[in-house]
Design an enzyme around this catalytic site. Sequence first.
Site, PDB file in Angstrom:
ATOM      1  N   GLU A 321       0.827  -1.194   0.000  1.00  0.00           N
ATOM      2  CA  GLU A 321       0.000   0.000   0.000  1.00  0.00           C
ATOM      3  C   GLU A 321       0.868   1.253   0.000  1.00  0.00           C
ATOM      4  O   GLU A 321       1.692   1.433   0.903  1.00  0.00           O
ATOM      5  CB  GLU A 321      -0.897   0.035   1.239  1.00  0.00           C
ATOM      6  CG  GLU A 321      -1.812  -1.164   1.394  1.00  0.00           C
ATOM      7  CD  GLU A 321      -2.583  -1.133   2.702  1.00  0.00           C
ATOM      8  OE1 GLU A 321      -3.604  -1.828   2.792  1.00  0.00           O
ATOM      9  OE2 GLU A 321      -2.160  -0.422   3.645  1.00  0.00           O
ATOM     10  N   CYS A 322       0.692   2.106  -0.981  1.00  0.00           N
ATOM     11  CA  CYS A 322       1.316   3.423  -1.026  1.00  0.00           C
ATOM     12  C   CYS A 322       2.827   3.343  -0.768  1.00  0.00           C
ATOM     13  O   CYS A 322       3.572   2.884  -1.618  1.00  0.00           O
ATOM     14  CB  CYS A 322       0.624   4.366  -0.036  1.00  0.00           C
ATOM     15  SG  CYS A 322       0.864   6.117  -0.414  1.00  0.00           S
ATOM     16  N   GLY A 323       3.312   3.763   0.404  1.00  0.00           N
ATOM     17  CA  GLY A 323       4.742   3.703   0.688  1.00  0.00           C
ATOM     18  C   GLY A 323       5.297   2.306   0.590  1.00  0.00           C
ATOM     19  O   GLY A 323       6.460   2.114   0.204  1.00  0.00           O
ATOM     20  N   SER A 411      -0.769  -0.814  -4.876  1.00  0.00           N
ATOM     21  CA  SER A 411      -1.498   0.402  -5.251  1.00  0.00           C
ATOM     22  C   SER A 411      -1.160   1.511  -4.273  1.00  0.00           C
ATOM     23  O   SER A 411      -0.472   1.300  -3.271  1.00  0.00           O
ATOM     24  CB  SER A 411      -3.012   0.159  -5.241  1.00  0.00           C
ATOM     25  OG  SER A 411      -3.488   0.060  -3.909  1.00  0.00           O
TER      26      SER A 411
END
Length: 432
Positions: A321-323, A411
């Site tokens: 997720e993200c980072g 994502s």
Amino acid sequence: MPKQQHLCPALVVAAPSSGSGKTTVVAAIARYFTNLGKTVRVFKTGPDFIDPNFLAFASGQPVYQLDFWMCGEAHCKALVAEAAQQADLILIEGVMGMFDGQCSSADIAAVLGIPVLAVIDAAAMAQTFAAIAFGLSHYRQDVAMYGVFANRVGSAGHAQMLKDALADSLTFCGYLQKNSGLTLPERHLGLVQAEELADLDQRLDLAAAMLAETAKLKLPPPVALQAPQAEPLPLLLVNCTIAIARDKAFSFIYQANLDVLQQLGAHLVFFSPIAGDELPLCDALYLPGGYPELHLQALQANQVLMQQIRLHAQSKPILAECGGMLYLNRSLSDVDGVSAELCGVLDATAQMQDRLCALGLVEADFSGQKLRGHSFHYSKTQSQQWVLCTPIAQSGREMDPVWQQEKLIASYIHWYFPYNPQLVASIFKGEL
């Protein structure tokens, strides 16, 4: 299904706008009553990660997010009702201005039947404080106002002026002075993280002591909190060990997500990439978001872990997720152009920006199975990976895609697992 009802004193702490000092006031109240031996359970309106860390530190209890769209109204009611079983006080920190957004602080207060304590930044006003308080208390008839709290007050005389101006129907609940040393520092995704402030305990105890001198600190009347009794989750992840990155670089983790994984039967083990940890023995890997861009040197130095993650990705599930996704890219560059070569699991590169690139609650459709979450990032990714689906924001616009590679799902979205536990189990079992 029968409803369970519990009585507990509770307040929604709201404000006319962001930046009014809600987090500081909620943390101070939580620490005050905690120091008295009370059990204080705090919730945060909206999908924020950072404020809850401070509130958990202040109360010594886990903090959960409340948003009727991302979490579901029944789920939010269940979380609060469950907390009421063992809490002496429930505090719900609002989001933005009191009436802002599609699940506002006022919506939370109205649906849950909890009165509002309004925090108003009084630093540059006198009698106008009373006008704002009057407007907040009368804008919606379905919201009950418990009282008003003044933040960043200049002096005791200033506080008395504010109190005298209030309508008789409004209660002045106290104040905190400005220049008190209580202001919490910020960075691009909000406040700095709680674990980065070595003196946070002292700050919170100081805030609690100040409240004791300037505020009418008593428990509000009990509120009846109820929710349908939920069925237990099926043990879809029994005998599944999930390794979860958790440190200053990967800290954006919903407590409710961890709860769901355990309720599904998973065994959770945590490790720190920036501390040099190796990958624990596991069946699946969860890489949450955070601030990898602030720890590029430490992440790049842990070559053993990156090699282990590359091997893991060849046959085992990963949710990034993200980072966490940025960590799996070939490289990540900070705003100054300093770049680090990272895992290289994904054929992608990312560059930090000096402005917000995406913000909003989102929903993704995984072949008919939907999952909701939140996107909030300051980076741009150039990816050659296969796009599994394109999430849609609550507002209706398309967001950055969900990429897939074998059993890896990546994502920018911070997913909220309780929205669809069965789908989450499929992700961690590599069945998508």
